[in-house]
Design a protein around this motif. Structure first.
Motif, short mmCIF file in Angstrom:
data_model
loop_
_atom_site.label_atom_id
_atom_site.label_comp_id
_atom_site.label_asym_id
_atom_site.label_seq_id
_atom_site.Cartn_x
_atom_site.Cartn_y
_atom_site.Cartn_z
N GLY A 33 -5.18 -2.85 4.44
CA GLY A 33 -4.54 -4.07 4.92
C GLY A 33 -3.42 -4.59 4.03
N MET A 34 -3.10 -3.87 2.96
CA MET A 34 -2.05 -4.31 2.04
C MET A 34 -0.81 -3.44 2.22
SD MET A 34 -4.30 -4.83 -1.43
CE MET A 34 -2.86 -4.97 -2.44
N ALA A 35 0.28 -4.04 2.64
CA ALA A 35 1.54 -3.31 2.77
C ALA A 35 2.33 -3.47 1.48
CB ALA A 35 2.33 -3.85 3.95
N ILE A 36 3.04 -2.43 1.10
CA ILE A 36 3.89 -2.52 -0.09
C ILE A 36 4.99 -3.53 0.18
CG2 ILE A 36 5.47 -1.28 -1.60
CD1 ILE A 36 3.91 1.24 -0.93
N MET A 37 5.80 -3.22 1.15
CA MET A 37 6.86 -4.11 1.61
C MET A 37 6.97 -3.86 3.11
SD MET A 37 9.67 -3.66 -1.43
CE MET A 37 10.64 -5.08 -1.03
N PRO A 38 6.80 -4.88 3.91
CA PRO A 38 6.77 -4.68 5.36
C PRO A 38 8.01 -4.01 5.94
CG PRO A 38 6.16 -6.92 4.77
CD PRO A 38 6.61 -6.26 3.52
N ASP A 39 9.16 -4.15 5.31
CA ASP A 39 10.39 -3.59 5.87
C ASP A 39 10.74 -2.21 5.31
OD1 ASP A 39 10.81 -4.77 3.41
OD2 ASP A 39 12.87 -5.35 3.87
N ILE A 40 9.89 -1.64 4.47
CA ILE A 40 10.13 -0.32 3.91
C ILE A 40 8.98 0.59 4.33
CG2 ILE A 40 10.32 1.03 1.78
CD1 ILE A 40 11.65 -1.35 0.50
N ALA A 41 9.31 1.75 4.85
CA ALA A 41 8.29 2.65 5.40
C ALA A 41 7.34 3.21 4.33
CB ALA A 41 8.96 3.80 6.13
N ALA A 42 7.84 3.54 3.17
CA ALA A 42 6.99 4.15 2.14
C ALA A 42 7.49 3.76 0.76
CB ALA A 42 7.01 5.67 2.28
N GLY A 43 6.66 3.97 -0.22
CA GLY A 43 7.00 3.62 -1.59
C GLY A 43 7.78 4.72 -2.28
N PRO A 44 7.91 4.63 -3.59
CA PRO A 44 8.68 5.61 -4.35
C PRO A 44 7.95 6.95 -4.43
CG PRO A 44 7.54 4.13 -5.82
CD PRO A 44 7.33 3.60 -4.42
N GLU A 45 8.69 7.97 -4.85
CA GLU A 45 8.09 9.29 -5.06
C GLU A 45 7.05 9.18 -6.17
OE1 GLU A 45 9.51 13.76 -6.36
OE2 GLU A 45 10.96 12.14 -6.37
N SER A 46 5.92 9.84 -5.99
CA SER A 46 4.84 9.76 -6.96
C SER A 46 5.00 10.79 -8.07
CB SER A 46 3.49 9.99 -6.27
OG SER A 46 3.24 8.99 -5.33
N TRP A 47 4.73 10.36 -9.28
CA TRP A 47 4.71 11.20 -10.47
C TRP A 47 3.39 10.92 -11.19
CZ3 TRP A 47 8.92 13.59 -13.46
CH2 TRP A 47 10.11 13.69 -12.75
N LEU A 48 2.96 11.85 -12.02
CA LEU A 48 1.83 11.59 -12.91
C LEU A 48 2.30 11.73 -14.34
CD1 LEU A 48 -1.28 13.32 -11.31
CD2 LEU A 48 -0.77 10.90 -11.45
N LEU A 49 1.81 10.87 -15.20
CA LEU A 49 2.06 10.95 -16.63
C LEU A 49 0.87 11.65 -17.25
CD1 LEU A 49 3.69 10.15 -19.15
CD2 LEU A 49 2.40 8.00 -19.17
N ALA A 50 1.09 12.79 -17.86
CA ALA A 50 -0.01 13.61 -18.36
C ALA A 50 -0.07 13.62 -19.87
CB ALA A 50 0.14 15.04 -17.86
N ALA A 51 -1.26 13.35 -20.38
CA ALA A 51 -1.54 13.51 -21.80
C ALA A 51 -2.58 14.60 -21.99
CB ALA A 51 -2.05 12.20 -22.39
#
Length: 77
Positions: A33-51
């Motif tokens: 039920g939580m939208a990132i931003m209603p006027d944007i279809a998807a968020g940024p490209e996902s990355w992982l920070l690895a240690a």
């Protein structure tokens, strides 16, 4: 509580976040039920920070870009 044992649920947490960022959060997940931003279809490209190798393997499993965290564990460079 930093002394408490925690479940190894990094893959599940990453999947929940990626689903949310894609604009399709799981209906039973923490972002339901939580939208990132209603006027944007998807968020940024996902990355992982690895240690660790575990996070690097997780990035490979999900097909994500990886940034290596040399400052956390420089001896693993």
């Amino acid at each position: 509580d930093r002394d408490a044992q925690r479940a190894d649920d990094q893959a599940e947490l990453a999947a929940e976040l990626m689903d949310w960022l894609s604009g399709h959060p799981r209906s039973d997940g923490p972002f339901a039920g939580m939208a990132i931003m209603p006027d944007i279809a998807a968020g940024p490209e996902s990355w992982l920070l690895a240690a660790s190798e575990t996070t690097a393997a997780l990035a490979g499993r999900f097909g994500l870009r990886l940034a290596r965290s040399a400052f956390h564990r420089p001896e693993r460079g």
